[in-house]
Design a protein around this motif. Structure first.
Motif, PDB file in Angstrom:
ATOM      1  N   VAL A  64       0.833  -1.195   0.000  1.00 43.66           N
ATOM      2  CA  VAL A  64       0.000   0.000   0.000  1.00 43.66           C
ATOM      3  C   VAL A  64       0.873   1.252   0.000  1.00 43.66           C
ATOM      4  N   ILE A  65       1.960   1.254   0.775  1.00 40.04           N
ATOM      5  CA  ILE A  65       2.853   2.415   0.820  1.00 40.04           C
ATOM      6  C   ILE A  65       3.480   2.662  -0.545  1.00 40.04           C
ATOM      7  N   SER A  66       4.034   1.613  -1.158  1.00 36.64           N
ATOM      8  CA  SER A  66       4.673   1.792  -2.463  1.00 36.64           C
ATOM      9  C   SER A  66       3.663   2.211  -3.520  1.00 36.64           C
ATOM     10  N   SER A  67       2.481   1.612  -3.498  1.00 34.77           N
ATOM     11  CA  SER A  67       1.452   1.975  -4.468  1.00 34.77           C
ATOM     12  C   SER A  67       0.984   3.409  -4.261  1.00 34.77           C
ATOM     13  N   ALA A  68       0.806   3.806  -3.002  1.00 31.11           N
ATOM     14  CA  ALA A  68       0.381   5.174  -2.711  1.00 31.11           C
ATOM     15  C   ALA A  68       1.434   6.181  -3.151  1.00 31.11           C
ATOM     16  N   LEU A  69       2.700   5.871  -2.901  1.00 30.23           N
ATOM     17  CA  LEU A  69       3.782   6.770  -3.291  1.00 30.23           C
ATOM     18  C   LEU A  69       3.818   6.955  -4.798  1.00 30.23           C
ATOM     19  N   VAL A  70       3.753   5.841  -5.540  1.00 29.70           N
ATOM     20  CA  VAL A  70       3.830   5.912  -6.998  1.00 29.70           C
ATOM     21  C   VAL A  70       2.578   6.566  -7.581  1.00 29.70           C
ATOM     22  N   THR A  71       1.408   6.240  -7.019  1.00 34.81           N
ATOM     23  CA  THR A  71       0.176   6.863  -7.502  1.00 34.81           C
ATOM     24  C   THR A  71       0.215   8.363  -7.296  1.00 34.81           C
ATOM     25  N   ALA A  72       0.634   8.796  -6.119  1.00 31.88           N
ATOM     26  CA  ALA A  72       0.720  10.229  -5.843  1.00 31.88           C
ATOM     27  C   ALA A  72       1.701  10.913  -6.784  1.00 31.88           C
ATOM     28  N   ALA A  73       2.825  10.247  -7.068  1.00 32.13           N
ATOM     29  CA  ALA A  73       3.814  10.824  -7.976  1.00 32.13           C
ATOM     30  C   ALA A  73       3.240  11.009  -9.380  1.00 32.13           C
ATOM     31  N   THR A  74       2.477  10.026  -9.855  1.00 31.93           N
ATOM     32  CA  THR A  74       1.918  10.136 -11.198  1.00 31.93           C
ATOM     33  C   THR A  74       0.845  11.217 -11.278  1.00 31.93           C
ATOM     34  N   ILE A  75      -0.011  11.267 -10.274  1.00 37.95           N
ATOM     35  CA  ILE A  75      -1.063  12.285 -10.275  1.00 37.95           C
ATOM     36  C   ILE A  75      -0.442  13.678 -10.133  1.00 37.95           C
ATOM     37  N   ALA A  76       0.568  13.803  -9.268  1.00 40.92           N
ATOM     38  CA  ALA A  76       1.239  15.090  -9.102  1.00 40.92           C
ATOM     39  C   ALA A  76       1.968  15.499 -10.380  1.00 40.92           C
ATOM     40  N   ALA A  77       2.564  14.518 -11.079  1.00 38.48           N
ATOM     41  CA  ALA A  77       3.241  14.821 -12.336  1.00 38.48           C
ATOM     42  C   ALA A  77       2.253  15.370 -13.358  1.00 38.48           C
ATOM     43  N   ALA A  78       1.065  14.779 -13.428  1.00 35.44           N
ATOM     44  CA  ALA A  78       0.039  15.279 -14.347  1.00 35.44           C
ATOM     45  C   ALA A  78      -0.410  16.680 -13.945  1.00 35.44           C
ATOM     46  N   ALA A  79      -0.584  16.897 -12.640  1.00 37.60           N
ATOM     47  CA  ALA A  79      -1.044  18.206 -12.164  1.00 37.60           C
ATOM     48  C   ALA A  79      -0.002  19.295 -12.407  1.00 37.60           C
ATOM     49  N   GLY A  80       1.271  18.932 -12.299  1.00 36.45           N
ATOM     50  CA  GLY A  80       2.327  19.930 -12.449  1.00 36.45           C
ATOM     51  C   GLY A  80       2.926  20.019 -13.827  1.00 36.45           C
ATOM     52  N   SER A  81       2.383  19.263 -14.785  1.00 41.63           N
ATOM     53  CA  SER A  81       3.008  19.181 -16.103  1.00 41.63           C
ATOM     54  C   SER A  81       2.949  20.482 -16.888  1.00 41.63           C
ATOM     55  N   ARG A  82       2.068  21.388 -16.516  1.00 37.15           N
ATOM     56  CA  ARG A  82       1.948  22.667 -17.219  1.00 37.15           C
ATOM     57  C   ARG A  82       2.998  23.679 -16.773  1.00 37.15           C
ATOM     58  N   HIS A  83       3.708  23.380 -15.696  1.00 38.31           N
ATOM     59  CA  HIS A  83       4.673  24.329 -15.151  1.00 38.31           C
ATOM     60  C   HIS A  83       6.089  23.956 -15.567  1.00 38.31           C
ATOM     61  N   THR A  84       6.847  24.934 -16.028  1.00 34.26           N
ATOM     62  CA  THR A  84       8.234  24.676 -16.414  1.00 34.26           C
ATOM     63  C   THR A  84       9.192  24.840 -15.243  1.00 34.26           C
ATOM     64  N   SER A  85       8.782  25.527 -14.205  1.00 31.18           N
ATOM     65  CA  SER A  85       9.633  25.739 -13.040  1.00 31.18           C
ATOM     66  C   SER A  85       9.584  24.546 -12.095  1.00 31.18           C
ATOM     67  N   ALA A  86      10.763  24.065 -11.693  1.00 30.62           N
ATOM     68  CA  ALA A  86      10.819  22.939 -10.763  1.00 30.62           C
ATOM     69  C   ALA A  86      10.204  23.301  -9.416  1.00 30.62           C
ATOM     70  N   VAL A  87      10.369  24.553  -8.993  1.00 33.96           N
ATOM     71  CA  VAL A  87       9.807  24.976  -7.709  1.00 33.96           C
ATOM     72  C   VAL A  87       8.286  24.942  -7.755  1.00 33.96           C
ATOM     73  N   ARG A  88       7.713  25.418  -8.843  1.00 37.63           N
ATOM     74  CA  ARG A  88       6.253  25.395  -8.965  1.00 37.63           C
ATOM     75  C   ARG A  88       5.741  23.961  -9.031  1.00 37.63           C
ATOM     76  N   ARG A  89       6.448  23.108  -9.768  1.00 35.86           N
ATOM     77  CA  ARG A  89       6.025  21.704  -9.824  1.00 35.86           C
ATOM     78  C   ARG A  89       6.102  21.057  -8.449  1.00 35.86           C
ATOM     79  N   LEU A  90       7.125  21.415  -7.676  1.00 39.85           N
ATOM     80  CA  LEU A  90       7.258  20.878  -6.325  1.00 39.85           C
ATOM     81  C   LEU A  90       6.076  21.299  -5.466  1.00 39.85           C
ATOM     82  N   LEU A  91       5.713  22.571  -5.514  1.00 43.30           N
ATOM     83  CA  LEU A  91       4.601  23.058  -4.704  1.00 43.30           C
ATOM     84  C   LEU A  91       3.285  22.411  -5.121  1.00 43.30           C
ATOM     85  N   VAL A  92       3.068  22.312  -6.438  1.00 47.43           N
ATOM     86  CA  VAL A  92       1.855  21.656  -6.921  1.00 47.43           C
ATOM     87  C   VAL A  92       1.862  20.180  -6.522  1.00 47.43           C
ATOM     88  N   GLY A  93       3.027  19.545  -6.636  1.00 45.26           N
ATOM     89  CA  GLY A  93       3.141  18.140  -6.277  1.00 45.26           C
ATOM     90  C   GLY A  93       2.867  17.892  -4.805  1.00 45.26           C
TER      91      GLY A  93
END
Length: 279
Positions: A64-93
């Protein structure tokens, strides 16, 4: 400088390319979400005479931990994909991971009960989601490559576990076969991580230094899973369910597995990536 390095793969792209990448990330996130739900359900209900809720939750927790971590990473990547700044992607993530963490923690509580021990496990899963969201600061292509690689790492673990009796015989049997299998399994997982991360990255033609990063990240995800599980077990072991908490503790074999995946994935991704045709 650090932010520039993290954004070098995220120059503005055409809208079709952005939508394609986002669809891929959302698809992968939904895949891991399905795995998370199925793992939790199967561990609690799949075995006749299954143990109580705490024991079932502890048994399911690493997956569950590994699945939750990877799922969150993928959803956060989709949410932050519009931002070119790493800092903004981090905050959105981080924000996305926190939101998904609340939902996932509630799901764990709903599945296993509302005891104090389950609440502690829920917090551990929520922390995994926040950590997964933080990986959104990486360039999108690198993160996508590492997440696909992680998928193959876990598939390799599952398939080789099913084939273990046959492989032990082929590897010499007994203690010798067991020790060889414990090296073979993470080595194969690392090889698959390297192959699939490089395959994904080649179309982006990034700097060579990104290839070992993408190949090694699967091992990093495994180490993060072990660390979070150990932390949750430490907290849980201070309660009346101390025996269940101790079952979450990591050990040398698990750490060795993760380190081998990290090393093999990173080194082979560098070697394979260096052989890619340059444009």
């Amino acid at each position: 400088m650090a932010d520039d390095a993290l954004t070098e793969l995220d120059a503005p792209a055409d809208e079709a390319g952005d939508n394609s990448a986002m669809r891929t990330e959302v698809y992968l996130g939904l895949l891991w979400l399905a795995i998370t739900v199925f793992t939790a359900y199967a561990s609690l209900h799949g075995v006749p005479g299954a143990p109580g809720p705490i024991s079932a939750a502890v048994d399911a927790m690493p997956d569950v931990i590994s699945s939750a971590l990877v799922t969150a990473a993928t959803i956060a990547a989709a949410a932050g994909s519009r931002h070119t700044s790493a800092v903004r992607r981090l905050l959105v993530g981080l924000a996305t991971g926190a939101g998904f963490g609340v939902v996932t923690a509630f799901g764990v509580r709903l599945a296993y009960g509302d005891s104090t021990s389950v609440m502690m496990l829920s917090v551990t899963v929520a922390a995994a989601c926040v950590l997964g969201g933080a990986f959104a600061m990486l360039p999108g292509a690198v993160l996508d490559a590492s997440l696909w690689a992680m998928t193959w790492v876990l598939f390799a673990g599952l398939i080789l576990s099913v084939l273990k009796p046959t492989l032990l015989t082929m590897l010499g049997g007994g203690a010798t076969g067991e020790s060889r299998f414990l090296l073979l399994q993470p080595a194969v997982a690392g090889l698959l991580a390297a192959m699939h991360s490089v395959r994904w990255l080649r179309s982006e033609n990034p700097a060579l230094s990104w290839f070992p990063v993408a190949g090694a990240l699967a091992g990093v995800y495994l180490l993060a899973t072990e660390g979070l599980g150990h932390l949750g077990g430490t907290v849980l072991s201070a309660t009346r369910d101390s025996a269940a908490g101790e079952a979450l503790f990591t050990d040398a074999a698990k750490l060795k597995y993760a380190v081998i995946v990290l090393a093999v994935g990173g080194v082979l991704a560098l070697v394979i990536g260096a052989r890619r045709p340059r444009t």
